[in-house]
Design an enzyme around this catalytic site. Structure first.
Site, PDB file in Angstrom:
ATOM      1  CG  HIS A  24      64.668  49.116  11.348  1.00  0.00           C
ATOM      2  ND1 HIS A  24      64.492  49.144  12.720  1.00  0.00           N
ATOM      3  CD2 HIS A  24      66.003  48.971  11.162  1.00  0.00           C
ATOM      4  CE1 HIS A  24      65.668  48.991  13.317  1.00  0.00           C
ATOM      5  NE2 HIS A  24      66.603  48.865  12.391  1.00  0.00           N
ATOM      6  CG  ASN A  28      76.923  52.855   4.770  1.00  0.00           C
ATOM      7  OD1 ASN A  28      77.355  52.851   3.621  1.00  0.00           O
ATOM      8  ND2 ASN A  28      76.801  53.974   5.482  1.00  0.00           N
ATOM      9  CG  HIS A  74      81.016  52.240   7.929  1.00  0.00           C
ATOM     10  ND1 HIS A  74      80.758  52.090   9.265  1.00  0.00           N
ATOM     11  CD2 HIS A  74      79.825  52.524   7.350  1.00  0.00           C
ATOM     12  CE1 HIS A  74      79.451  52.286   9.492  1.00  0.00           C
ATOM     13  NE2 HIS A  74      78.880  52.539   8.343  1.00  0.00           N
ATOM     14  CB  SER A 106      72.610  56.813   6.778  1.00  0.00           C
ATOM     15  OG  SER A 106      73.945  56.374   6.602  1.00  0.00           O
ATOM     16  NE  ARG A 109      80.301  56.021   7.676  1.00  0.00           N
ATOM     17  CZ  ARG A 109      80.835  55.641   6.515  1.00  0.00           C
ATOM     18  NH1 ARG A 109      82.152  55.498   6.396  1.00  0.00           N
ATOM     19  NH2 ARG A 109      80.058  55.423   5.478  1.00  0.00           N
ATOM     20  CD  GLU A 211      69.954  45.187  17.769  1.00  0.00           C
ATOM     21  OE1 GLU A 211      70.284  46.351  18.086  1.00  0.00           O
ATOM     22  OE2 GLU A 211      70.304  44.650  16.693  1.00  0.00           O
TER      23      GLU A 211
END
Ligand SMILES: CNc1ncnc2c1ncn2[C@@H]1O[C@H](COP(=O)(O)O)[C@@H](O)[C@H]1O
Ligand SMILES: [Zn+2]
Length: 354
Positions: A24, A28, A74, A106, A109, A211
Site C-alpha cells: 500500500h 505521489n 501534484h 497511482s 492524471r 478510513e
C-alpha cells in the site's frame, strides 16, 4: 529536513535487513524529501517549502489537511519527466529499505499544460518500473491503477478501461485497481459498476474502506464485491462504530487488511499507536499487512513501520518475521512470484533472524 525516527544500532539493522513486502504505497505520497528538493529547485516559481509536502515527527494534521499536501505535490510532479524521476526514486528507496516486492499505486492524471494523457501517465510509471528492472535492483515491482473517488462515475469507468488494457499489454506489471481519494467525498455506490467490471475482467481490487467513521452503508456495499484487499479498515469493528456483520464479512472472505500505523496516527483517524486497529485484527489471526501508505508525506519507511508495530504491540522477532512472510500470501502477482519470494525469505531467514 524530514528525518525518520533514528534507526541506529542492532535494532535498526534487523528491521532494515528484514525482507519486506509493501502493498500500500501511493506514488505521489511516497516522494522523499530528497526528490522534493530536486523538483522544487527545478520549479522555484512554485515557492514550495518542505513543511508543505511532509508531516514531520510528532506533527499531526487532519485528514483534510493531508489532502491539501497531495495538491502541493501534484503541482511539483506534473510532467512526464517528473513522474519518471519520482517513480524511479521511490522504487530505489523502497529497495534500499529492504523491500523485495512492491505494489505501487497511482492515480493517472490528465495535465492540460504539459499535454500528458492518462494513458501516457501509466506508460511513464511502467517505464520507470522497467528501467529499475534493467538496473537489476533486488525488487519486484507491480502497479495498481488508482481511482480517485472525488472524480466520480465516468472517470472511474474510464480508468477501469485503461487498467484493463494495460493488464493485458504490460507483461504482468499492471495487476489491479485501487480505490482511494478523500474518503469524505462521494459515495461508493456510484463507483460500484466500474469496480464490478474491473473485478469481472480479472483486475484485483484493493479498496480504501472505512478510513473514516460512519460509512457503514458504503463499506457493506463494497464488501459484497468482495475486494481482494482492504486499505485501512479503521472503523470496521464495533468498538469504533463499525459492526459485527462488517467484521464477519471480512473474516469470512479472508480479505487481508493493509495497515498503515503512522499514516493513521498523523492523519488523526487513530488517537495513538497503541489504539491502532492492528491489535484487533492481529489478535483474531486475520491477515494483516504492515504498509506505509505515503512514506514521503508521513516521513516514514517500511522498516520503521514494522519496528513501531513490534514495539507497540510487543511482537517478538519471530513474530515480526512471520508478519513479513505472511504478506507474501496477499500479493496480487501470480503464484510463481509468491513461490520465488517464499524461496528468498527461506534463504534470508537464518542470516537475519540469527
Ligand atoms: C492518507 N490516506 C489516504 N486516503 C485516501 N487516499 C489517499 C491517502 N493517501 C494518498 N491517497 C491518494 O493518493 C493520491 C496521491 O498519490 P497519487 O497521485 O495517486 O500517486 C492522493 O491524491 C489520494 O488520492
Ligand atoms: Zn492509502
Amino acid at each position: 529536513g524530514c528525518v525518520a525516527l533514528e534507526m541506529d544500532g542492532e535494532e535498526g539493522v534487523f528491521y532494515r535487513r528484514l525482507p519486506k513486502v509493501e502493498l500500500h504505497a501511493h506514488l505521489n505520497g511516497s516522494v522523499s524529501y530528497q526528490t522534493i528538493e530536486k523538483l522544487s529547485k527545478q520549479k522555484p516559481h512554485l515557492n514550495i517549502e518542505q513543511n508543505m509536502t511532509a508531516i514531520g515527527k510528532g506533527q499531526r494534521r487532519t485528514l483534510d489537511e493531508c489532502f491539501q499536501v497531495f495538491k502541493v505535490i501534484h503541482q511539483l510532479v506534473d510532467a512526464e519527466e517528473d513522474i519518471l524521476m519520482v517513480a524511479k526514486d521511490v522504487i530505489t528507496e523502497f529497495s534500499a529499505d529492504g523491500v523485495k516486492y512492491l505494489e505501487l499505486r497511482s492515480t493517472p492524471r490528465e495535465e492540460k499544460n504539459t499535454g500528458l494523457t492518462k494513458r501516457r501517465y501509466i506508460e511513464t510509471v511502467l517505464s520507470a518500473i522497467q528501467q529499475c528492472k534493467n538496473e537489476e535492483l533486488d525488487i519486484d515491482v507491480r502497479f495498481l491503477v488508482a481511482i480517485d473517488r472525488r472524480n466520480g462515475t465516468e472517470v472511474a469507468m474510464e480508468t477501469v478501461k485503461l487498467a484493463e488494457e494495460f493488464m493485458l499489454s504490460s507483461d504482468g506489471l499492471v495487476v489491479g485497481l485501487d480505490l482511494s481519494g478523500d474518503p469524505t467525498v462521494g459515495h461508493g455506490r456510484d463507483l460500484l459498476p466500474a469496480l464490478q467490471r474491473a473485478k469481472n475482467s480479472g483486475l484485483k481490487l484493493s479498496l480504501h474502506l472505512s478510513e473514516v467513521p460512519s460509512q457503514l452503508d458504503e463499506t457493506d456495499l463494497l464488501l459484497n464485491l468482495p475486494p481482494d484487499r482492504i486499505g485501512h479498515g479503521t472503523f470496521l469493528h464495533p468498538e469504533v462504530g463499525g459492526s459485527k456483520s462488517l467484521v464477519d464479512k471480512v473474516l469470512k472472505n479472508h480479505i487481508p487488511l493493509e495497515l498503515c500505523l503512522t499514516s493513521n496516527v498523523k492523519g488523526q483517524t487513530v488517537p495513538c499507536y497503541s489504539k491502532h486497529h492492528f491489535k484487533y485484527w492481529y489478535q483474531l489471526g486475520h491477515p494483516c499487512v504492515i504498509c506505509t501508505d505515503d512514506k514521503g508525506v508521513f516521513c516514514t519507511d517500511l522498516s520503521q513501520e514494522y519496528q513501531l508495530a513490534a514495539s507497540t504491540f510487543g511482537l517478538s522477532r519471530e513474530s515480526v518475521w512471520n508478519l513479513s512472510q505472511q504478506a507474501i500470501d496477499c500479493i496480487f502477482a501470480e503464484d510463481s512470484v509468491k513461490q520465488q519470494l517464499r524461496q528468498k525469505w527461506a534463504v534470508l531467514k537464518p542470516q537475519v533472524l540469527k
